[in-house]
Design a protein around this motif. Sequence first.
Motif, mmCIF file in Angstrom:
data_model
loop_
_atom_site.group_PDB
_atom_site.id
_atom_site.type_symbol
_atom_site.label_atom_id
_atom_site.label_comp_id
_atom_site.label_asym_id
_atom_site.label_seq_id
_atom_site.Cartn_x
_atom_site.Cartn_y
_atom_site.Cartn_z
ATOM 1 N N VAL A 144 8.056 69.394 39.577
ATOM 2 C CA VAL A 144 7.192 70.020 38.577
ATOM 3 C C VAL A 144 7.343 69.242 37.275
ATOM 4 O O VAL A 144 8.433 69.160 36.701
ATOM 5 C CB VAL A 144 7.555 71.500 38.374
ATOM 6 C CG1 VAL A 144 6.683 72.122 37.289
ATOM 7 C CG2 VAL A 144 7.433 72.261 39.675
ATOM 8 N N MET A 145 6.247 68.671 36.815
ATOM 9 C CA MET A 145 6.266 67.873 35.592
ATOM 10 C C MET A 145 5.908 68.704 34.361
ATOM 11 O O MET A 145 6.392 68.441 33.268
ATOM 12 C CB MET A 145 5.282 66.703 35.709
ATOM 13 C CG MET A 145 5.527 65.816 36.917
ATOM 14 S SD MET A 145 7.171 65.122 36.967
ATOM 15 C CE MET A 145 7.062 63.948 35.662
ATOM 16 N N LYS A 146 5.061 69.723 34.572
ATOM 17 C CA LYS A 146 4.557 70.515 33.442
ATOM 18 C C LYS A 146 3.983 71.808 33.998
ATOM 19 O O LYS A 146 3.521 71.847 35.132
ATOM 20 C CB LYS A 146 3.486 69.707 32.715
ATOM 21 C CG LYS A 146 2.892 70.368 31.501
ATOM 22 C CD LYS A 146 1.849 69.449 30.858
ATOM 23 C CE LYS A 146 1.169 70.147 29.717
ATOM 24 N NZ LYS A 146 0.105 69.324 29.119
ATOM 25 N N ILE A 147 4.009 72.854 33.188
ATOM 26 C CA ILE A 147 3.333 74.090 33.541
ATOM 27 C C ILE A 147 2.186 74.251 32.558
ATOM 28 O O ILE A 147 2.392 74.252 31.346
ATOM 29 C CB ILE A 147 4.268 75.317 33.459
ATOM 30 C CG1 ILE A 147 5.469 75.166 34.395
ATOM 31 C CG2 ILE A 147 3.518 76.599 33.743
ATOM 32 C CD1 ILE A 147 5.151 75.229 35.861
ATOM 33 N N THR A 198 -0.636 77.168 36.235
ATOM 34 C CA THR A 198 -0.761 76.053 37.168
ATOM 35 C C THR A 198 0.380 75.061 36.961
ATOM 36 O O THR A 198 0.640 74.642 35.826
ATOM 37 C CB THR A 198 -2.115 75.345 36.967
ATOM 38 O OG1 THR A 198 -3.165 76.290 37.137
ATOM 39 C CG2 THR A 198 -2.289 74.216 37.953
ATOM 40 N N ALA A 199 1.003 74.703 38.074
ATOM 41 C CA ALA A 199 2.079 73.712 38.008
ATOM 42 C C ALA A 199 1.476 72.327 38.214
ATOM 43 O O ALA A 199 0.721 72.105 39.159
ATOM 44 C CB ALA A 199 3.110 74.001 39.078
ATOM 45 N N ALA A 247 11.832 76.770 32.206
ATOM 46 C CA ALA A 247 12.924 76.598 33.154
ATOM 47 C C ALA A 247 12.446 75.996 34.469
ATOM 48 O O ALA A 247 13.238 75.460 35.238
ATOM 49 C CB ALA A 247 13.609 77.934 33.408
ATOM 50 N N LEU A 248 11.158 76.076 34.747
ATOM 51 C CA LEU A 248 10.615 75.556 36.000
ATOM 52 C C LEU A 248 10.356 74.055 35.945
ATOM 53 O O LEU A 248 10.329 73.385 36.975
ATOM 54 C CB LEU A 248 9.319 76.291 36.363
ATOM 55 C CG LEU A 248 9.461 77.807 36.550
ATOM 56 C CD1 LEU A 248 8.092 78.442 36.739
ATOM 57 C CD2 LEU A 248 10.361 78.111 37.723
ATOM 58 N N VAL A 249 10.138 73.531 34.752
ATOM 59 C CA VAL A 249 9.846 72.105 34.601
ATOM 60 C C VAL A 249 11.056 71.300 35.055
ATOM 61 O O VAL A 249 12.185 71.573 34.665
ATOM 62 C CB VAL A 249 9.471 71.770 33.142
ATOM 63 C CG1 VAL A 249 9.307 70.278 32.951
ATOM 64 C CG2 VAL A 249 8.205 72.502 32.748
#
Length: 141
Positions: free
Chosen positions: A129-132, A136-137, A84-86
Amino acid sequence: MDEWVMWVIAAGVMAVGEILTLGFFLGPIAVAAAAAAVVALAGGGVAAQWIVFIAMSLASLVVLRPIARRHLHTPAKLRTGTAALVGGQALVLERVDRDGGQVKLAGEVWSARSYDDDETFEPGARVEVMKIDGATALVAS
Protein backbone atom coordinates in the motif's frame (compact mmCIF):
# COMPACT_ATOMS: atom_id res chain seq x y z
CA MET A 1 28.49 44.78 43.84
CA ASP A 2 25.89 42.94 45.90
CA GLU A 3 26.15 39.18 46.19
CA TRP A 4 22.66 38.56 44.83
CA VAL A 5 23.57 40.46 41.63
CA MET A 6 26.58 38.19 41.09
CA TRP A 7 24.34 35.12 41.51
CA VAL A 8 21.84 36.52 39.01
CA ILE A 9 24.63 37.21 36.52
CA ALA A 10 25.96 33.67 37.04
CA ALA A 11 22.45 32.26 36.51
CA GLY A 12 22.07 34.29 33.33
CA VAL A 13 25.42 33.19 31.94
CA MET A 14 24.62 29.55 32.64
CA ALA A 15 21.14 29.89 31.12
CA VAL A 16 22.66 31.31 27.93
CA GLY A 17 25.21 28.50 27.95
CA GLU A 18 22.37 25.98 28.25
CA ILE A 19 20.60 27.50 25.28
CA LEU A 20 23.78 27.25 23.21
CA THR A 21 24.75 23.69 24.22
CA LEU A 22 21.37 21.95 24.70
CA GLY A 23 22.93 19.38 27.01
CA PHE A 24 20.59 20.14 29.91
CA PHE A 25 23.46 20.42 32.33
CA LEU A 26 23.82 24.17 32.80
CA GLY A 27 20.07 24.80 33.07
CA PRO A 28 19.61 23.08 36.44
CA ILE A 29 22.74 24.82 37.75
CA ALA A 30 21.33 28.16 36.57
CA VAL A 31 18.21 27.41 38.61
CA ALA A 32 20.42 26.72 41.62
CA ALA A 33 22.24 30.03 41.12
CA ALA A 34 18.89 31.83 41.01
CA ALA A 35 17.92 30.14 44.30
CA ALA A 36 21.22 31.27 45.83
CA ALA A 37 20.44 34.81 44.62
CA VAL A 38 17.13 34.67 46.49
CA VAL A 39 18.98 33.59 49.66
CA ALA A 40 21.47 36.44 49.22
CA LEU A 41 18.65 38.92 48.64
CA ALA A 42 16.92 37.69 51.80
CA GLY A 43 20.10 38.44 53.76
CA GLY A 44 21.56 34.94 54.03
CA GLY A 45 25.27 34.64 54.57
CA VAL A 46 27.82 33.42 52.05
CA ALA A 47 27.83 29.94 53.61
CA ALA A 48 24.03 29.70 53.33
CA GLN A 49 24.17 30.85 49.70
CA TRP A 50 26.74 28.17 48.81
CA ILE A 51 24.84 25.48 50.70
CA VAL A 52 21.63 26.36 48.81
CA PHE A 53 23.54 26.53 45.51
CA ILE A 54 25.17 23.13 45.97
CA ALA A 55 22.01 21.46 47.31
CA MET A 56 19.83 22.88 44.54
CA SER A 57 22.42 21.97 41.89
CA LEU A 58 22.52 18.36 43.01
CA ALA A 59 18.77 18.11 43.51
CA SER A 60 17.89 19.67 40.17
CA LEU A 61 20.46 17.54 38.33
CA VAL A 62 19.21 14.36 40.00
CA VAL A 63 15.52 15.17 39.48
CA LEU A 64 15.25 17.31 36.33
CA ARG A 65 18.02 15.97 34.08
CA PRO A 66 16.64 12.40 33.81
CA ILE A 67 13.17 13.77 33.04
CA ALA A 68 14.53 16.06 30.33
CA ARG A 69 16.67 13.30 28.79
CA ARG A 70 13.65 10.99 28.68
CA HIS A 71 11.69 13.62 26.76
CA LEU A 72 14.53 14.06 24.28
CA HIS A 73 14.42 10.35 23.44
CA THR A 74 10.68 9.81 23.06
CA PRO A 75 9.66 7.33 20.38
CA ALA A 76 8.20 8.44 17.08
CA LYS A 77 4.50 9.11 17.09
CA LEU A 78 2.35 6.09 16.46
CA ARG A 79 0.50 6.08 13.18
CA THR A 80 -3.22 5.47 13.48
CA GLY A 81 -6.19 5.28 11.14
CA THR A 82 -5.46 5.03 7.44
CA ALA A 83 -1.91 6.35 7.94
CA ALA A 84 -1.10 3.08 9.74
CA LEU A 85 -2.03 1.13 6.60
CA VAL A 86 0.47 2.87 4.33
CA GLY A 87 3.47 0.63 3.78
CA GLY A 88 1.51 -2.50 4.69
CA GLN A 89 0.97 -5.59 2.55
CA ALA A 90 -2.31 -6.42 0.83
CA LEU A 91 -3.61 -9.45 -1.07
CA VAL A 92 -5.22 -8.82 -4.45
CA LEU A 93 -8.76 -10.29 -4.53
CA GLU A 94 -9.95 -8.85 -7.85
CA ARG A 95 -7.74 -7.64 -10.67
CA VAL A 96 -6.27 -4.22 -9.78
CA ASP A 97 -5.41 -1.71 -12.48
CA ARG A 98 -5.66 2.07 -12.89
CA ASP A 99 -9.46 1.88 -12.96
CA GLY A 100 -10.04 -0.20 -9.85
CA GLY A 101 -10.07 -3.58 -8.16
CA GLN A 102 -10.15 -5.05 -4.66
CA VAL A 103 -7.56 -6.04 -2.10
CA LYS A 104 -7.67 -7.56 1.37
CA LEU A 105 -5.88 -5.16 3.69
CA ALA A 106 -5.63 -5.59 7.46
CA GLY A 107 -8.41 -8.17 7.38
CA GLU A 108 -10.81 -5.94 5.44
CA VAL A 109 -11.74 -5.72 1.78
CA TRP A 110 -10.72 -2.41 0.24
CA SER A 111 -11.28 -0.93 -3.18
CA ALA A 112 -7.92 -0.42 -4.83
CA ARG A 113 -6.18 1.17 -7.81
CA SER A 114 -2.66 0.71 -9.05
CA TYR A 115 -0.30 3.45 -7.92
CA ASP A 116 1.31 3.53 -11.35
CA ASP A 117 -1.21 3.75 -14.20
CA ASP A 118 0.56 1.12 -16.31
CA GLU A 119 0.71 -1.59 -13.59
CA THR A 120 -1.81 -4.42 -13.30
CA PHE A 121 -2.05 -6.99 -10.48
CA GLU A 122 -3.84 -10.31 -10.76
CA PRO A 123 -5.74 -12.08 -7.92
CA GLY A 124 -3.41 -13.75 -5.43
CA ALA A 125 -0.61 -11.23 -5.87
CA ARG A 126 0.89 -9.49 -2.84
CA VAL A 127 1.14 -5.72 -3.14
CA GLU A 128 2.31 -2.85 -0.97
CA VAL A 129 0.00 0.00 0.00
CA MET A 130 1.60 3.23 -1.17
CA LYS A 131 -1.20 5.66 -0.28
CA ILE A 132 -4.78 5.76 0.92
CA ASP A 133 -7.00 8.02 -1.15
CA GLY A 134 -10.36 8.28 0.62
CA ALA A 135 -11.57 4.67 0.80
CA THR A 136 -9.27 3.45 -1.96
CA ALA A 137 -5.86 1.91 -1.46
CA LEU A 138 -3.26 2.83 -4.07
CA VAL A 139 -0.98 -0.20 -4.43
CA ALA A 140 2.29 -1.13 -6.12
CA SER A 141 4.53 -4.20 -6.25
